[in-house]
Design an enzyme around this catalytic site. Structure first.
Site, PDB file in Angstrom:
ATOM      1  NE  ARG A  14      -8.260  11.058   6.572  1.00 55.59           N
ATOM      2  CZ  ARG A  14      -7.607   9.975   6.993  1.00 55.59           C
ATOM      3  NH1 ARG A  14      -6.783  10.071   8.030  1.00 55.59           N
ATOM      4  NH2 ARG A  14      -7.764   8.819   6.377  1.00 55.59           N
ATOM      5  CG  ASP A  48     -17.976   5.153   4.284  1.00 58.21           C
ATOM      6  OD1 ASP A  48     -16.783   5.475   4.136  1.00 58.21           O
ATOM      7  OD2 ASP A  48     -18.351   3.958   4.381  1.00 58.21           O
TER       8      ASP A  48
END
Lengths: 332, 332
Positions: free
Chosen positions: B27, B73
């Site tokens: 991010r 993930d």
């Protein structure tokens, strides 16, 4: 005075392990919450000598512990340094530092010494005074509030090392005076809480935490003939460095395996049990506590405590069971 | 293939230290956020092979790192075990376990292997596959969401040790298959993330974390001839135990002092730098990074990385400066 705690710290033969708990007077206790409601803020309670004494004494009657720790917070000496702070409900502490620090005025904390004096008249148990460790207190001053990564403190420490050391020196000097005044008021033992130093790298711990806590303990030991306990979270991280500190007792969390540590070191140890155990069933609490007690080597010096403080959502009967389990475990 | 990373791991003489960063595609990067906006949930992005490949490759072009880690993930193999989970915006993962676990179906993660296959065609850099460590994954399954004290996991572990071991065994078996499939798809290196084992006591780490991660690494090493990296937070806590693991590389946080550790152990090491450094000024970032690089003993094997992943609020130019500082540091 009931001297089990002090005899255990001195390494004398004791009939059972002494027990007290960090945050033993706290929100998990109905009687604490009732007193807490009588005042506005948490800081108001710290400063209300009558109520702070009542709160401090609750664990003697309700739990049967072997020591009373004065009810207070590690931030209160900041007032004597001219630094403003407050405790916001559900948010934790906020510290408003404007970059200046005044010479410490011990009178600003007169209520703390008064609490200790009154406690000494009200209990035959040893009274424990306390302070934060210099780095932990400095990190509150710079961070301003709870932090996950201590970024402000670390950037300040790396970029303004000279100013950071000056701040640590001022805080260390203040804490020497603050703990000395607690001892003069009657504290039988003092504990230094190093809650945040575990977030440092080893090099930074050696440079910015260890020397100041060492100064603090040495000065207290030079001026007073009472035991000093050093509580440090992340106990396994810098253990080899901490073992050389002049503290009488090391209060450790559950990251260390106590039996092998106690065989290696001549110090007294405190703590070690994972506080999450209090969320387990009564049988599990008993079993795991006995497992720890049975693992303590003979001819060593041990004080039972958890590796960290009690939490507000713990159940009182389980805390009581924990204390009773320790007290029933007799040493022959 | 650009083989700097692999040569460094093998302990061959290298012209400079290789560098990659945990969460290097994330991010903090404008280009990541632009791609992220094209899909609904974070899990949608993990499963969108085209976009996951684009995201994985961003750091090659934008940062100039020496390895590409597949974008995914650690929770995704839970799908192959029949355990539901989701990522809630701003809240972190939620895992909904109903007490059952199916035999692992590697096909459920076909998109992961496809991402690796495509990455191998798109980059000449080594591709890093990964999984969580068995304890870390089990703690997500039992805890259900982020936790500060891992109370559910610990109570389960203490009171239902047999069931917990069965769960760990199932997860370990799944991860062996999952990592093997990643390697068959082309992963050049795999990293095992043990994010939560640091919250265990030493005894519990020895009983419930270490044996399973050891099984996982041994099985991978027995089946495949590629390097395995073990990343563990709280690196100083159980270091003596971890040093005996069959991992090729230990990825450590900032709680250890790397130079003395590297002299003692023959393993390759990765990481170590405190990620909070990225909140400092550019001068400080350079200075502290060079300090670390200069401290690495000669004739050892080192891969530059941070001690933990990049955070969303870090500034891209500083991350780039960090990578460039490492790349400019040549070894003679």
């Amino acid at each position: 005075m009931s001297d089990l705690l002090l005899r255990a710290i001195r390494g004398e033969k004791v009939e059972r392990f002494p027990v007290w708990l960090m945050r033993q007077a706290g929100r998990y206790m109905k009687e604490y919450r009732q007193i807490r409601e009588k005042v506005g803020t948490f800081l108001d309670l710290c400063k209300n000598v009558d109520l702070a004494v009542e709160v401090s004494l609750l664990p003697e009657r309700l739990l049967g512990v072997d020591a009373i720790i004065m009810f207070s917070d590690i931030l209160v000496p900041l007032e004597g340094l001219g630094i403003k702070f407050e405790f916001l409900e559900g948010e934790g502490p906020k510290v408003y530092w404007e970059g200046k620090i005044s010479p410490y005025d011990p009178k600003a904390n007169a209520y703390v010494y008064e609490i200790i004096k009154r406690l000494k008249k009200r209990t035959s148990l040893p009274v424990i005074g306390f302070s934060g460790a210099p780095f932990t207190l400095a990190s509150y001053v710079i961070e301003g509030s709870a932090s996950r990564d201590f970024r402000k403190t670390k950037v300040f420490m790396w970029e303004r090392s000279y100013d950071f050391r000056r701040l640590l020196e001022s805080i260390t000097d203040a804490l020497i005076k603050y703990l000395s005044a607690q001892i003069s008021a009657g504290a039988d033992v003092v504990q230094i809480f190093d809650s945040w130093a575990l977030h440092l790298s080893r090099e930074d711990y050696e440079e910015f935490a260890l020397p100041f806590v060492e100064d603090l303990i040495s000065e207290i030991k030079a001026r007073h003939d009472i035991p000093v306990i050093y509580f440090f979270r992340g106990s396994s991280s810098f253990l080899d460095l901490v073992l050389d500190l002049p503290a009488d007792v090391l209060s450790v969390d559950w990251s260390v395996y106590l039996p092998s540590l106690m065989i290696k070191s001549q110090k007294a140890f405190q703590g070690n049990l994972d506080p999450a155990l209090l969320y387990a069933s009564e049988d599990t609490i008993k079993m795991k506590t006995l497992e720890l007690l049975r693992s303590i080597p003979r001819k060593t010096s041990y004080i039972f405590n958890l590796g960290h403080g009690l939490a507000p959502d713990m159940e009182f009967p389980k805390v009581k069971l924990l204390v009773e389990t320790v007290k029933k475990f007799t040493l022959s």
